[in-house]
Motif scaffolding. Sequence first.
Motif, PDB file in Angstrom:
ATOM      1  N   LEU A 173      -3.365  -3.269   2.719  1.00 37.25           N
ATOM      2  CA  LEU A 173      -2.981  -1.916   2.601  1.00 37.25           C
ATOM      3  C   LEU A 173      -3.718  -0.754   3.425  1.00 37.25           C
ATOM      4  O   LEU A 173      -3.151  -0.046   4.079  1.00 37.25           O
ATOM      5  CB  LEU A 173      -3.620  -1.342   1.103  1.00 37.25           C
ATOM      6  N   GLU A 174      -4.875  -1.290   4.150  1.00 44.07           N
ATOM      7  CA  GLU A 174      -5.446  -0.656   5.211  1.00 44.07           C
ATOM      8  C   GLU A 174      -4.611  -0.866   6.574  1.00 44.07           C
ATOM      9  O   GLU A 174      -4.663   0.103   7.183  1.00 44.07           O
ATOM     10  CB  GLU A 174      -6.920  -1.015   5.520  1.00 44.07           C
ATOM     11  N   GLU A 175      -3.798  -2.063   6.582  1.00 40.26           N
ATOM     12  CA  GLU A 175      -3.077  -1.914   7.930  1.00 40.26           C
ATOM     13  C   GLU A 175      -1.695  -1.403   7.707  1.00 40.26           C
ATOM     14  O   GLU A 175      -1.256  -0.791   8.631  1.00 40.26           O
ATOM     15  CB  GLU A 175      -2.527  -3.561   7.990  1.00 40.26           C
ATOM     16  N   ILE A 176      -1.350  -1.237   6.470  1.00 40.17           N
ATOM     17  CA  ILE A 176       0.094  -0.326   6.311  1.00 40.17           C
ATOM     18  C   ILE A 176      -0.378   1.151   6.577  1.00 40.17           C
ATOM     19  O   ILE A 176       0.360   1.814   6.988  1.00 40.17           O
ATOM     20  CB  ILE A 176       0.398  -0.667   4.770  1.00 40.17           C
ATOM     21  N   ALA A 181      -0.288   6.039  10.311  1.00 41.66           N
ATOM     22  CA  ALA A 181      -1.517   6.897  10.910  1.00 41.66           C
ATOM     23  C   ALA A 181      -0.944   8.067  11.787  1.00 41.66           C
ATOM     24  O   ALA A 181      -0.182   7.651  12.892  1.00 41.66           O
ATOM     25  CB  ALA A 181      -2.809   6.629  11.276  1.00 41.66           C
ATOM     26  N   VAL A 182      -1.188   9.149  11.804  1.00 42.55           N
ATOM     27  CA  VAL A 182      -1.107  10.468  12.910  1.00 42.55           C
ATOM     28  C   VAL A 182      -1.822  10.051  14.208  1.00 42.55           C
ATOM     29  O   VAL A 182      -1.689   9.877  15.233  1.00 42.55           O
ATOM     30  CB  VAL A 182      -0.830  11.599  12.385  1.00 42.55           C
ATOM     31  N   LEU A 183      -3.309  10.143  13.510  1.00 40.62           N
ATOM     32  CA  LEU A 183      -4.369   9.696  14.712  1.00 40.62           C
ATOM     33  C   LEU A 183      -4.373   8.326  14.723  1.00 40.62           C
ATOM     34  O   LEU A 183      -4.898   7.652  13.889  1.00 40.62           O
ATOM     35  CB  LEU A 183      -5.710  10.556  13.882  1.00 40.62           C
ATOM     36  N   LYS A 184      -4.337   7.821  15.988  1.00 37.73           N
ATOM     37  CA  LYS A 184      -3.903   6.255  16.100  1.00 37.73           C
ATOM     38  C   LYS A 184      -5.128   5.516  15.479  1.00 37.73           C
ATOM     39  O   LYS A 184      -6.151   5.773  15.743  1.00 37.73           O
ATOM     40  CB  LYS A 184      -3.920   6.267  17.562  1.00 37.73           C
ATOM     41  N   ASP A 185      -4.635   4.536  14.901  1.00 38.83           N
ATOM     42  CA  ASP A 185      -5.711   3.561  14.264  1.00 38.83           C
ATOM     43  C   ASP A 185      -6.732   4.129  13.333  1.00 38.83           C
ATOM     44  O   ASP A 185      -7.843   3.366  12.889  1.00 38.83           O
ATOM     45  CB  ASP A 185      -6.310   2.788  15.566  1.00 38.83           C
ATOM     46  N   THR A 186      -6.358   5.189  12.772  1.00 41.19           N
ATOM     47  CA  THR A 186      -7.299   5.723  12.032  1.00 41.19           C
ATOM     48  C   THR A 186      -7.053   5.275  10.393  1.00 41.19           C
ATOM     49  O   THR A 186      -5.818   5.157   9.860  1.00 41.19           O
ATOM     50  CB  THR A 186      -6.975   7.569  11.762  1.00 41.19           C
ATOM     51  N   VAL A 187      -8.082   4.997   9.890  1.00 37.87           N
ATOM     52  CA  VAL A 187      -8.061   4.518   8.433  1.00 37.87           C
ATOM     53  C   VAL A 187      -9.351   5.373   7.700  1.00 37.87           C
ATOM     54  O   VAL A 187     -10.501   5.143   8.271  1.00 37.87           O
ATOM     55  CB  VAL A 187      -8.259   3.037   8.249  1.00 37.87           C
TER      56      VAL A 187
END
Length: 229
Positions: A173-176, A181-187
Motif C-alpha cells: 500500500l505504501e508503494e501505491i 504522491a504529489v511531493l515525489k516519493d512522499t509517504v
Amino acid sequence: MASSSVAKKSLAKHYPAAANNIHYAHCDVASEPDVKNLVDFAVSKFGNLDIMYNNAGIIGDHERLPAQDSSTKDFRRIMDVNVLGAFLGAKHAARVMVPAKRGGVVLFTTSMATVVGGLAKPAYSASKHAVVGIMRELCMELGEHGIRVNCIAPGAIATPMSTEPVKIDREVLEEIIKSKAVLKDTVVKEEDIAEAAVYLSSDEGKVLSGVNLVIDGGFSSTNTTFAKL
C-alpha cells in the motif's frame, strides 16, 4: 491514526520525562460517562489537563458500498464514534480546562477527505467535515479562555485501518501511495501525525488556532483529473 507506541516515541524525543509517565484507561468515546471518567482519571493522575487529543475514529464497514446500498446502522455508528466522540472529548476537556484558567489545547483528527472529495465513503467524509465544524466553533468559544483548538488532517497512511479492507500488506500500500504522491516519493507515516500533534500542542504553535492542518505532501491541493485524459 498515531498509535500509542508511536506517540510514546515522539514524546520520548521531545519530552523524555513524559514518556515514562503514561497511564491508560478504557474508554468508549461514544459513551459520555466513559469520556467523563477518562478526563477525571487524567486530572487525578496529573493534577490538571492541558492537552486533549481526540484521535479515536472508525471507517465503519470495510466495504465501500454505493450510497443507495449502505446501511443506516453503519452511518450512525460512524457518527457516534467520529463526531459525538470528538464532541464529548472536547466538552469534558473544556469542563476542567476553563475553570482551571491555565489555557490548554484541544486537538482532533480529521482527514484529507475534508478538503477533497472522492477519497472516502459519504458517512466517513461527513463525519470528518462535522469535526472541522466543531473545531471552528470551539476555536471561538474556548479561545476566550486561552484554549487553542485545531485539527490534524492526515493523508493516506498504511495503517491496519487502511490495509485490512483491501487485504494488502503495508509495504504494498505504501508503494501505491508513493506512486500517487504529489511531493515525489512522499509517504505519510504515523510519526508525521504524532510530530504535528506535538507541534500544535507546544509553545512553538502558540498562535495557531482554528487550523485544519493537512499532512499529505500536497496531494489534496492538486486535481489530477485532466492529467489522466
